[in-house]
Design an enzyme around this catalytic site. Sequence first.
Site, PDB file in Angstrom:
ATOM      1  N   LYS A 293       0.853  -1.192   0.000  1.00 25.16           N
ATOM      2  CA  LYS A 293       0.000   0.000   0.000  1.00 25.16           C
ATOM      3  C   LYS A 293       0.885   1.237   0.000  1.00 25.16           C
ATOM      4  O   LYS A 293       1.899   1.294   0.715  1.00 25.16           O
ATOM      5  CB  LYS A 293      -0.903  -0.026   1.236  1.00 25.16           C
ATOM      6  N   SER A 365      -9.475   2.227   2.132  1.00 25.12           N
ATOM      7  CA  SER A 365      -8.259   2.845   1.600  1.00 25.12           C
ATOM      8  C   SER A 365      -7.205   1.830   1.167  1.00 25.12           C
ATOM      9  O   SER A 365      -6.284   2.177   0.445  1.00 25.12           O
ATOM     10  CB  SER A 365      -7.655   3.806   2.622  1.00 25.12           C
ATOM     11  N   SER A 389     -10.269  -0.314   6.742  1.00 25.76           N
ATOM     12  CA  SER A 389      -9.544  -0.273   5.470  1.00 25.76           C
ATOM     13  C   SER A 389      -8.893  -1.590   5.077  1.00 25.76           C
ATOM     14  O   SER A 389      -8.375  -1.699   3.972  1.00 25.76           O
ATOM     15  CB  SER A 389      -8.481   0.835   5.499  1.00 25.76           C
TER      16      SER A 389
END
Length: 663
Positions: A293, A365, A389
């Site tokens: 990420k 996210s 998330s």
Amino acid sequence: MRPPRPHGPPPRFPFHRRRRRLHSHLYLLVAPLLCFAFLTPALAAAGAPPAAAAGDTGGEGGIIRTRAAAIDWPAMAWPSKCTWLPLPNSGRCHSYTLVSKYHKIWKDTKGVISETEVLKKEPVSDVIALKDSLKYFDADFFNDSKLREMEDGAKEFNVPAFRENRKLVASENGGLHNPSVLLFKSSWNGDSMKSEAITFDYPRASAVHRPSNDEDIAFMSVIELGELIRTKQITSRELTDVFLRRLKRYNPVLEAVVTYTEDLAYKQAKEADDLLAQGKYLGPLHGIPYGLKDIIAVPHYKTTWGSRTFKNQVFDTEAFVYKRLKSAGAVLVAKLVTGSLAYDDIWFGGRTRNPWNIEEFSTGSSAGPAASTSAGMVPFAIGSETAGSITYPAARCGVTALRPTFGTVARTNVMSISESLDKLGPFCRSAVDCAIVLDAIRGKDAGDPSSREVALGDPFRVDITKLTVGYLDDAEMEVVDVLSSKGVKMVPFKLNYTVESVQSILNITMDVDMLAHFDNWQREGHDDDYEAQDQWPVELRRARLVPAVDYIQAQRARGKLIKEVRDGFTIDAFIGNVTDWERVCLGNLVGMPVVVVPTGLKSIEDPPKGGTKRRTTVTTGIYAPPDHDHIALALAMAYQSVTDHNKQRPPIDDLGPNDRIHT
């Protein structure tokens, strides 16, 4: 310390500009006030009334409390130098008593301003504005005299302190530096549990053969790919080729990649192949490609945080989790999409889509890690969760994922939303893979004071027949039935707690912490450039109106919630909906782990006429107490050992005429 001012009123709180210990330097704080004892001649010369000049004495140490409301300070002859008096009983601490007296003197010397005088002097004053604004803090109960005192105190003490602290720690955004010393500990067993640093006893995949096509290779599990590498049926270089091609092929549709780390990937793949040629095998992640990420720092590559404000940002530091994976021999092939500043799935390059239904978005996210793993673009990826998330995008995209116990994986050099809520965890094809990745990335690091060596048991050695597992009303009953058939004692269960403000506790905590990490960003007006104006910009402006006392009250309520959940946890684990918002908030506030488990597929709502291959994924969560991630993983592995929901492939290569692809 500065000497007393030659003219004007006595100094108010001169100690607020110094960083000295109160108990050892208290005489420096109160000594100027003791000079009041010697001011009688000066006051008399200034024409003060006898009562005001004499004052009244009392209290310890001969401190004089002077009624100075009638003193004409500008006309008064303030002495240029005070005689410093020793304090009695200097060996004892007088902090509370003396500071209280000092504060009393300071207030008395300011005098009392009536509400009428305030309004008469300044019809449209700061006091009126303050009075009006306090209703947004639920604190509009002060009279005008008190508001004047608050205004003066804020200007003289609060604001300078705010500015000094901001200059010290808030000039850089992202929370990567100067972490808070107010640490949250998720363990229910105090500090007694210490890790023995024993790695998990991984099973070895048997009779694994290299498939004839790349598509089948792409959807193999980590443990299967690791066996192909170990037995030299495939090289890390070849695997890297397979996944980089898939990333580039499907990213125009899914919008899941921020940066390809191609040069780094081939370098790391070569190192993995060279080590294996020398007879050195690092374990099941040796030579396995993966994605991170894009809030996780990797040297020489952009770490954009998904935001156009930071889209050219490059750090020279390595995140702890990246270093751990590098030492395990894993190969980084891409920095994957995070929603802008780790909020939902909208980022500066677009919006990440769900591979199972490209007409909808991935949510959460950690959108890039979830979508990329689901689509076979990477074998596994690392995401993060503050409030859903990991759980939301994993559920939407139909992948197995783990939100670990808070503090299990150090977050050094990772963008921070909330230092008491943020967690890093893996997105994988199976619970076995999640266990393998967790074992590689878990650990304590000095850069993250809240990280710790969690004494996790080995999930591959858990005897599930000795477990009692609860199931909530919204649990997927297939999971309950399968685990029951494998000898697990399944019982109905309900989470019992009296705290009704769970969701607001999380919002207050997350938003205020985030604002502290992006204070400068907001002050410079970058919230106007944010990709989704109804998200962080709104929440962080509202966070400005949360008083410190109410933030602390929220943490106290959080403590009550944790105690109630802990006291009611009479089982070893429980099963329930993984995207219920109340439960997402509760799980993150408590710091408990959960495994997201795919349990099937169903038709999409309002399918087009003529049919579609798009599907909606069905998932559930297996929750465990903090520090018992191995229990949740063992149960998930048991369920997946006799089902194949986690092995299904999304239809991105086999869409019907009614399925649209937006490129």
